[in-house]
Enzyme design. Structure first.
Site, short mmCIF file in Angstrom:
data_model
loop_
_atom_site.label_atom_id
_atom_site.label_comp_id
_atom_site.label_asym_id
_atom_site.label_seq_id
_atom_site.Cartn_x
_atom_site.Cartn_y
_atom_site.Cartn_z
N HIS A 37 1.05 6.32 3.87
CA HIS A 37 0.13 7.45 3.99
C HIS A 37 0.67 8.53 4.92
O HIS A 37 1.73 8.41 5.51
CB HIS A 37 -1.29 6.99 4.32
N LYS A 74 0.88 -1.18 0.00
CA LYS A 74 0.00 0.00 0.00
C LYS A 74 0.91 1.22 0.00
O LYS A 74 2.02 1.14 0.53
CB LYS A 74 -0.79 0.06 1.31
N HIS A 89 1.79 7.76 8.46
CA HIS A 89 3.13 7.18 8.56
C HIS A 89 4.20 8.25 8.39
O HIS A 89 5.28 8.16 8.97
CB HIS A 89 3.33 6.09 7.52
N1 ARG Z 1 1.86 -0.82 10.58
C1 ARG Z 1 1.04 -0.23 11.60
C2 ARG Z 1 -0.01 0.67 10.98
O1 ARG Z 1 0.16 1.16 9.90
C3 ARG Z 1 1.84 0.58 12.58
C4 ARG Z 1 2.82 -0.21 13.40
C5 ARG Z 1 3.26 0.51 14.63
N2 ARG Z 1 4.20 -0.21 15.41
C6 ARG Z 1 3.88 -1.27 16.18
N3 ARG Z 1 4.83 -1.89 16.82
N4 ARG Z 1 2.65 -1.67 16.31
O2 ARG Z 1 -1.03 0.92 11.60
#
Ligand code: ARG
Length: 573
Positions: free
Chosen positions: A131, A128, A134
């Site tokens: 966004h 993806k 992030h």
């Molecule tokens: N990939 C996840 C998202 O986009 C965020 C991850 C954050 N870090 C973690 N250890 N959960 O929502």
């Protein structure tokens, strides 16, 4: 650091140990620093706060005389029991030499020596586009890494990629079905998302496709060669695109393991959690960690169909990180919307005995919205991706740079537009209270006036140009008289300059980077006033050198400070 020094001095003269603050009063008449220690003592010991304040003042003065400490011009007791400290100009002036001596190193500290922090940031999901959320995590996370490094910590920046989960069953099924659509070798994340959305729409129509996707995921889990290969391609191509963003933003990670790495630890964690009776299995087969005693809903770690979850992989990641790094803290830079999730995760990790709850921190943040308080979107109505946002801001910055300085070469414009655009973006993010939503006003973000990145960068350029115009040799600064800096504007600047290390510490420990950003803004504003009111180049020779030395120290702080925010400076603009 001054605040700490004042605190230590007070601690040696008060009768009992109490918790008190050293503040920087808003009003000048209340001194440069002030404390409420006497008020707190009076409350606990039931006495008159003014009397306590007077006693402390007398003892402090005596103690400092004995120790030969000469920081204050006066210490004053004020109603209803505050003690106000007024710094001595001579002390401030003497600090200028220290700052110049430390140069690039000014602000660095050792409070984190021998300690490690893990910072989990950026963490986009593969297949993806990255966004804007992030992007915020990336910007805030990078700044935190820089700040913690400056505080002396060993910092592990970890990009916890979202690269595992049942959605990859759908992704693989889609890949197989729409292979030609994905563009062969030039596969992009946009196309991956398109294929994914298309397959999902198919599932709506033909629910039996769900089973196909599930089967693909099962095969992936079991190491099926073809599916593994597809998954690897998706991951690799996604990372390639993320790397473009990281390169533009100047981001580096110490490690990129991603969720997939932790899959192999999952079953063991479940077994142990059940055995420890921290987790229980529901009648439908799902597994949860009950958290009623924390007033939280149960934490689901395995679905009824046996599929493991994001949550379980996060538990595994905590266990792994604790063992590998023995961190003082694990810091997660993730949006507000996952607040409840992290609260559950942290409690569950503590129940499982991995780490204590207070070592886990969720550094959360709000959305990025447009002027109409809606999520940033493209003209077609789709949410704008991180890369699109960055490209747009650089494009707009190019206009600003061209207008400001039409004489620059094309190449220079391009380079400076990147610095200004990205600086503007990062500053807009970091100068606000992170938990509120950011309203992204392109004009304001790129404005050369007001509290913006370009304003700070431009202040830096202006100061640099004074230097160039003054044409004095670097060696002239080896001998200068800081005692000549007696104008109010100069003293004000000196007072700010010495606060820099304190601000770094505060920003880091409280996870409030805006404290550092806004400090830099204040410093730049003060120096711009100084520059308008006080002659520098035209001043008489010794005075000129002293003032240039002051500017030189401001440049050091601006440069070091902006770099901590992840913002590059430019000598031209
Ligand atoms: N990939 C996840 C998202 O986009 C965020 C991850 C954050 N870090 C973690 N250890 N959960 O929502």
């Amino acid at each position: 650091m001054l605040k700490e020094e004042i605190k230590n001095l007070i601690n040696t003269v008060i009768p009992i140990k109490v918790d008190f603050d050293i503040e920087e009063p808003e009003k000048e008449m209340h001194g440069d620093y002030a404390t409420n220690v006497a008020l707190i003592l009076a409350k606990q010991l039931k006495g008159d706060p003014i009397k306590f304040a007077q006693q402390i003042e007398v003892k402090l003065t005596r103690l400092m005389a004995k120790k030969g400490i000469s920081l204050f011009e006066k210490i004053e007791v004020a109603r209803p029991g505050f003690i106000n400290f007024f710094l001595k100009p001579e002390f401030l002036q003497s600090q200028l030499k220290e700052i110049l001596k430390e140069g690039d190193g000014y602000g660095k500290q050792e409070i984190g020596k021998g300690k490690t922090v893990v910072i989990d940031f950026s963490s986009p999901n593969i297949a993806k586009p990255m966004h804007v959320g992030h992007l915020r995590s990336t910007i805030i996370g990078q700044a935190l890494c820089n700040i913690y490094k400056a505080l002396g910590y060993n910092v592990i920046g970890d990009n916890h990629l979202g690269d595992w989960g049942t959605q990859f069953g759908i992704m693989i099924a889609a890949y197989k079905k729409y292979k030609s659509l994905l563009g062969g070798k030039k596969i992009t994340v946009e196309k991956m998302l398109e294929a994914y959305v298309k397959f999902n729409a198919e599932i709506e129509k033909k629910p039996e496709l769900q089973e196909v996707a599930r089967e693909e995921f099962r095969k992936l889990e079991q190491g099926d060669k073809e599916n593994r290969k597809i998954w690897k391609t998706l991951r690799k191509e996604s990372l390639k695109e993320f790397d473009k963003v990281y390169k533009l933003l100047g981001i580096n990670f110490n490690t990129i393991l991603g969720e997939s790495f932790y899959e192999k630890y999952s079953q063991k964690i479940i077994e142990k959690a059940l055995k420890k009776k921290v987790a229980i299995q529901n009648s439908d087969g799902s597994i949860i960690i009950p958290l009623d005693k924390f007033n939280l809903p149960p934490f689901l770690i395995q679905k009824s169909d046996g599929a493991t979850l994001y949550s379980l992989r996060d538990l595994a990641a905590i266990k792994y990180r604790v063992k590998k790094y023995d961190p003082e803290k694990i810091i997660y830079v993730v949006g507000n919307e996952q607040s409840l999730y992290f609260e559950q995760l942290f409690r569950a990790a503590e129940l499982l005995g991995y780490i204590s709850y207070d070592k886990l921190v969720h550094v959360k943040f709000g959305f990025v919205l447009d002027e109409n308080k809606k999520k940033l979107a493209t003209r077609a109505g789709r949410f704008i991706s991180a890369k699109e946002l960055i490209d747009k801001i650089i494009r707009l910055a190019e206009k600003v740079v061209k207008e400001k300085n039409p004489k620059l070469s094309k190449k220079e414009i391009k380079k400076i537009a990147e610095i200004v655009g990205i600086g503007a973006l990062k500053y807009a993010d970091l100068s606000q209270n992170r938990q509120t939503n950011i309203v992204f006003d392109w004009k304001k973000v790129l404005s050369l006036e007001g509290n913006s990145g370009p304003y700070l960068l431009y202040s830096y350029v202006r100061l640099k140009s004074i230097f160039k115009k003054a044409k004095v040799k670097k060696s002239s600064f080896r001998k200068f008289d800081p005692g000549l800096l007696i104008e109010d504007e100069e003293i004000e600047i000196l007072k700010e300059l010495i606060k820099f290390p304190e601000k770094i510490e505060e920003a880091g420990i409280k996870f409030q980077i805006n404290l550092l950003a806004n400090y830099l803004y204040k410093l730049a504003s003060l120096v711009n006033v100084f520059y308008e009111q006080i002659p520098v180049i035209k001043a008489e020779k010794d005075l000129k050198i002293s003032r240039l030395a002051l500017i030189s120290a401001v440049l050091i702080v601006l440069q070091n400070g902006l770099n901590l925010l992840g913002i590059e400076t430019s000598d031209k603009m």
